[in-house]
Design a protein around this motif. Sequence first.
Motif, PDB file in Angstrom:
ATOM      1  N   LEU A  99      66.912 -97.782   2.245  1.00  0.00           N
ATOM      2  CA  LEU A  99      65.596 -97.296   1.815  1.00  0.00           C
ATOM      3  C   LEU A  99      64.676 -97.103   3.019  1.00  0.00           C
ATOM      4  O   LEU A  99      63.917 -96.138   3.086  1.00  0.00           O
ATOM      5  CB  LEU A  99      64.945 -98.293   0.853  1.00  0.00           C
ATOM      6  CG  LEU A  99      65.396 -98.245  -0.607  1.00  0.00           C
ATOM      7  CD1 LEU A  99      64.744 -99.355  -1.410  1.00  0.00           C
ATOM      8  CD2 LEU A  99      65.076 -96.890  -1.219  1.00  0.00           C
ATOM      9  N   VAL A 126      59.991-103.875   3.112  1.00  0.00           N
ATOM     10  CA  VAL A 126      60.386-102.602   2.504  1.00  0.00           C
ATOM     11  C   VAL A 126      59.329-102.135   1.514  1.00  0.00           C
ATOM     12  O   VAL A 126      58.979-100.948   1.466  1.00  0.00           O
ATOM     13  CB  VAL A 126      61.760-102.739   1.813  1.00  0.00           C
ATOM     14  CG1 VAL A 126      62.151-101.423   1.171  1.00  0.00           C
ATOM     15  CG2 VAL A 126      62.812-103.146   2.829  1.00  0.00           C
ATOM     16  N   ILE A 148      70.910-102.086   0.763  1.00  0.00           N
ATOM     17  CA  ILE A 148      70.124-101.100   0.002  1.00  0.00           C
ATOM     18  C   ILE A 148      68.711-101.031   0.569  1.00  0.00           C
ATOM     19  O   ILE A 148      68.140 -99.950   0.742  1.00  0.00           O
ATOM     20  CB  ILE A 148      70.106-101.454  -1.496  1.00  0.00           C
ATOM     21  CG1 ILE A 148      71.515-101.341  -2.067  1.00  0.00           C
ATOM     22  CG2 ILE A 148      69.156-100.529  -2.260  1.00  0.00           C
ATOM     23  CD1 ILE A 148      71.659-101.831  -3.481  1.00  0.00           C
ATOM     24  N   LEU A 149      68.148-102.198   0.905  1.00  0.00           N
ATOM     25  CA  LEU A 149      66.819-102.197   1.522  1.00  0.00           C
ATOM     26  C   LEU A 149      66.850-101.439   2.848  1.00  0.00           C
ATOM     27  O   LEU A 149      65.949-100.664   3.168  1.00  0.00           O
ATOM     28  CB  LEU A 149      66.337-103.637   1.749  1.00  0.00           C
ATOM     29  CG  LEU A 149      66.109-104.497   0.507  1.00  0.00           C
ATOM     30  CD1 LEU A 149      65.481-105.834   0.898  1.00  0.00           C
ATOM     31  CD2 LEU A 149      65.228-103.798  -0.503  1.00  0.00           C
ATOM     32  N   LEU A 153      57.285 -98.619   1.750  1.00  0.00           N
ATOM     33  CA  LEU A 153      57.240 -97.601   0.693  1.00  0.00           C
ATOM     34  C   LEU A 153      55.795 -97.292   0.307  1.00  0.00           C
ATOM     35  O   LEU A 153      55.402 -96.142   0.180  1.00  0.00           O
ATOM     36  CB  LEU A 153      58.012 -98.077  -0.547  1.00  0.00           C
ATOM     37  CG  LEU A 153      59.533 -98.124  -0.438  1.00  0.00           C
ATOM     38  CD1 LEU A 153      60.136 -98.698  -1.706  1.00  0.00           C
ATOM     39  CD2 LEU A 153      60.098 -96.734  -0.197  1.00  0.00           C
TER      40      LEU A 153
END
Lengths: 495, 342, 359
Positions: free
Chosen positions: C282, C327, C278-279, C331
Motif C-alpha cells: 500500500l 500506513v 500488504i501494508l 493514506l
Amino acid sequence: MNIELRHIEKRFGAVHANNDINITFKGGRIYGILGENGAGKSTLMKILSGYQPADEGEIRFDGQLVDYRTPQAALRAGVGMLQQDPLDVGAFSALENFIFGPLSARGLRGKAAQAELARVCERFGFEIDPELPITQVSIGGRQQLEIARLLALGVKALILDEPTTGISAEQKQTLFDALKQLAREDGMTVLLVSHKLEDVIALCDEVAVLRAGKLVGAQVLPATTRQLVEMMFGQALSPAERPRSDLSGASPALKIVHATLRSKRLTVEALSLTLRAGEIVGLAGLDGSGQELLLRACAGLVRLSSGQIWLNGLDMTGESYRQFLAAGVAFAAAGRLEEGLVAGLTLTEHIALSTETGAVVSWERARALTAQLLERYNVRGQPESQIQQLSGGNQQRMLMALTPEQPTLLVLEQPTRGLDVDSARWIWQQLLERRDKGAAVLFASPDLEELVTYSDRILVFYAGKSTEIADVHPQRTSVEMLGRLIGGHFDEVTA
Amino acid sequence: MSDPLISTLAGIVTNATPLVIAAMGETITERAGIVNLSLDGSIVLSAMSGFVVAYSAQQILITSAGMTAPEAAGLSVIIGAIGAMVVGALVALLIAFSSISLRQDQVAVGFVLTLLGTDLAVFLGTNYARIPGPQILPTDLPLLANIPVIGEIFFQQSGFAYVSYLLVFGTWWLFFRTRQGLSLRAVGERPEAAFARGIPVNRLRYLYTALGGAVVGLAGAAYSLNVRAGWTVPPAMGGDGWIALAIVIFGGWHPFRVLIGAYLFAGLRSLASVIQRTPGIEINITLLNAAPWVLMIITLLLVSSGALERLLQVLPRPLQKPLRGILRSDPPAALGTRFERK
Amino acid sequence: MNPQRLMTRFGKALIPVAISLLVTALLVSLAGVNPLNAATELLRGSFRDLGAFANVVNFWIPLTFASIGLIITFTAGLWNIGVDGQITIGAIFASAVALSWDLPAPLLIAAQIVAAMVGGGLWGALVGILKARLGVNEIFGGVALNQIANLATLYMITGPWQPPEGGSVRSSPPFPPEALLPRLSDDFRISPLMLIGVVVALIVVYLALRGTRWGLQLKATGKNPRSALLMGVPTNRTVITAFIVCGMLAGVAGAFRALVVFQSLRPLVSGGIGFLAILVALLAENRVLLVPFITFVFSALLGGSAQLKVALRLDVALVGVVQGILVLTALLFKGASERFQATSSQPSRTATRPEVAHE
C-alpha cells in the motif's frame, strides 16, 4: 411561469460552454432547444435545473430574482428536469421511485401515494403498475413516472433532455399530448432539448438555437428542417449518401440458425439470420428488447442456449470470445470507457496491448505505430496521453484505430452514441470503408434515422421477438413506421 | 432446560448473538454504499475498550458508591457497552472520512484499520487481560420465556440477545418501512438519483457508517461482557469479524437472512464441538476448527457463482419466482463507490 | 526536477512519518514510558551488533519476497489478503521435503525451495480460481484460506509430524542439518543464497511489469477488467497467474521462515509477515523499486521489538501499531494533499479527471 435568463456564463477550463446567454421562456409555450453536441444546450439546462450553478448571470421567475444551486432548490422554485436516462433506483418499485425524496418527506406514502400517482396517470393516459420493479419498466414508462413525480411536486416549468430516444412511437405520442396539455391548460413552460428536428417541428411553438456556447437564433415555428439545420450549423448539410452495396455472389460472413438466446430478463427464440460479406444490418428496438443479446452472441460474449452460429463457414457454436476475435470479429460496446478502452493506460499502451504478440513488448515499435495511427485516424492526443484525457469523439476514433483493418464481421453497439454530427459522419465513413473491403456490419442504435440511413436490412426487436424489414429504402421505410414497429405493432408491416 | 437439544439450540443463539449484532451493523453501513472492512479489528478494539470501561466503572461504583460487585455489574456493563459503541463509531468515522472526504480506497483504509485495531487493542489492553470483570447473566423474559421450546431457546438469554432481536427487527423496519430507510437505500443504490431529489448523500453516508460502526462496537461488547466474558491476549474473538462480513453477503443485505446466516454459522461451530465431545468419534480438533472457514467459502461460492440461480432453474416455474425473491442477493448497486457532485 | 519540487516531494514523505511518530510517542507515554527511551532501545535492539543486524535482515528477506509478490497482484487490481496463507503453505511444503526426503544438502535445499514455490503457488491459484472462475471475492477467499493454512500447520504438528518424544506440541521435530541453508558466518547468520534470490526476484519482477506483455496485461486487467477482456486480454488467466506468481514468491518467504528462522515448522509460522507485506505494498503504490527500502524500515522495527519487551516491558504489538499508524497517516495524507491540490490552483492539473465538460 415566465423564465428570464440574463447574461448567463459558464466555463469548464478553457471551454466557454455558455457565453452571455440572454433569453426569455414564456409560460404556456413549448420551446425546442437546438444545437449540435458541445453547443452548450445541456449546460444551460443543467444551470436552469440546479445541477450546475452558473459562473455569472441571473435568473428571474415571473420577474422575481431566484438563486439556487441544487436540483432540490430548483424544484422548490418550480423547475423540474427529466433526464435522458431517468434518475431512478433500479432496486425500487415504481411506487417507491415515485415517492422517495421530497414526496415522502411531505409524508406521502402507501395508499395516498398510489392514489396520487393514479390521478396523474389517468389525466395523461400514462400506464404505470406501481408494484412493478423499475427494471422491468421501459424507458418510456420510466419517463412517464418521472413526469408524474415532477407534476405531483407542483413544478411550473418542465425541462426534457432528449426524451424521444429509445421510446416507441406510441409512447412518443402520449408524451407529446401530455406536454401540449400541460402547456395549454396549466400554463406550464416546457423546454425540449433534442437533436431530432422532426420532433421539435411536431411539438414546439418556438426554437432557440445554440452554437459554440452562444445563443445564435430564436424563431417562432413553423420552420422547415432546412432552416433549422442552417441555424444550427451555419450551413445546410447535404443528406448522407449511402452507396448501395452489391451483394450478389457475396459469401455469408455470419450465419445463425434457429438460435435461442437467454439473459436473466428475456429470451429470444427461433432466431435465424444470415449476413453476407459487405452487408450492413441494423438492429432496432426499445432498450432491452433482445438486440443487445444478439450483438453479444455474435461477438461470442454470450453463448447460444440452442441453435448454431457460423462465421465464414466455420462452426463457432460454443466457442469463446477469444476464438471469435481470432475468427475476425470486432466488437465495440456502447460505453467506451466501461467496455473497450482502459482509463489509466496511455494510447501507446492500448496499441501495444492489441498489436504486440511476443512475450517482451517493444515499446519503440508500439510508439511508432501509435504515432502513425493517431495521424491516420485523426486522433487529437499524444502517444503518452492517457485515454480518459481525450474527448468522446477522439476516444471513438481511437477505438476505430484499435479495430482490425479487415475484419470479417463488425459488431457495434450504438456506434455514434454521444457524438456530434461531424464525428458521427466520420465514424460511418470509416465503417463503410471497411464494409467496402468485405466486412459485414451488424449494429444496434436507438437512433431510427441512423438505422434507416445506413442499413441494408433492419431487424426489429420487441420483447424478444424479432421481425425483419428487408431491403430498407428511405422512400419505403420511414422513421415513423420504424417507431411504430419498435412499439410492437408488427401487424402493420406485413404489407 | 432439560432437553439437551434445546439447550444446544439455546447455546447456539447465545454464541451467535455477537455475530448477529456485528453483521447487522455492517448491513446498515453497506446498504448506504460504504464497506467497513475493518470489522475484525473494530470488534477486537471495541471489545477491549468495552471491557476496560466496564471494569473501571465497576471499580468506581464499588469504591465510591459502596455497591457490591454483582450490584454494580449491570450498570457497568451498560456503561462499557456505550464505550464500545463510541469506539466502533470512531473507527467507522475514520473510514467515512478517508473515503468520502479524502477519496481514498475504502478497502485499503478498512484493511489497515483491521490490523491496527487488533494491535492497538493488544497494546493498550495488555494489563487488563485475564482479570475477572463485570458480566451480565441470563434473565428470563416474563411470559415469553414460558413458551415451550421457543421460549427456552430464545427468551432465557442475556440482555445482549434481546438487543440483537430488537436490532434485527428495527433494521428491517428502518430499511423497508420508513422514509429514512428509503433514502438510505437510495443512497446505496443510486446516489445521483438521491442527490437529484435533495437527499444529502454524503451526510447520510457519514451518518449510517457511524451508526453501523456503533452497532459493530456493541458486538465487541457482546464478546467481552457476555459470551466468553472477559478480555484475553491474543483476543478470543479474532477472525469473527471476517465471518460477520461474509454473513452479510450470504444474507443478501437483508436483515432476516443475515440473522439466519449468523445462526447457521454458530450452529455449525457448536456441531463441531458436539462431534468432538462424542465418544467413539476420533477426529483431530484442528480439522473441525477449519469447518467454519470451509463453510464460508462454500456459501460464498453458492451465492457468487450463480449456482443458486442454476439450481432454481431446475425447479418448476411457479416455485421459481417466490424463491428468487427470497434468495435475491444483489449487493447495493453503488456499494464501495464514491459520490461526487459533477 | 527543480529543487522546490524535490523539497515538496521529500516533505510529502516526511509529514506522515512525523505524524505517526508523534501519535506513537503519545501512546508510549500513555503506557508510562519515555518515548525517547523507547526509540533508543528499539534502535539498540536492531543494530546493537552484527547478530542483531542479521536478525533485521532475516525479517527483511521474507518480507521483501512477499511484498514484491503483492505488487504483482495489486497491479492486477487484486486484494491478495491470502498472501499470509501462501507463506504458511510454502513453509509446510518446505518442511515436508526437509523432514521426509533423504538427499545431499544442495539437492535437498533446491527441492525444499521448489516445493515451497509449488505450495505457495497452489494456494495462490486456489484464491485465483475461486475469484476468476467462480466469482468468490478474493478478500474472503484469502481470509478463509489463511485460517485453513494456519490450521493445517497445527494439524501437521499435532498429527503426522508430532515429535517422537511427544513432549512439545509447539513445533515439528527440528530439520536435519542438510536441510538448513548455509550462512555467511557464525557472527552474521544470514543466508547468501536467499539474499541473492531476493535481489534477483526484485529485478525480474521490475522488468516483467515494465517490459512484458504479461505485465501490460496485468495493468490493463487491474484498471478495467471488462475493457481488457474485450481488447483480447485473457483476464481470467491473467488473474490466476498473478495469484500463482505472488504465491510462489510468498512460498519462498515461507520456506525462509521455516528453514532459516525456526529450523522447524511452528504454529503461526508466517508471523503475520503477509499482512505486513500488504501494508508495504500500500505504501509502495506499485513501485517495485521502493519496496526494499520500506521493508527495511519495517524489518528494523520488527528486529527491535523484542528489546522493547525486555528492557521496557512494552508489548510487541507496539510495532504493529506504529506500522499501522504509518500506513494510515500516509493514506490520509495522500488524500488530504490531493484534495488540497484539486481545490486550489491550476485547473490544468485536474486534467486527469474524465468528462469535465461534455456539453
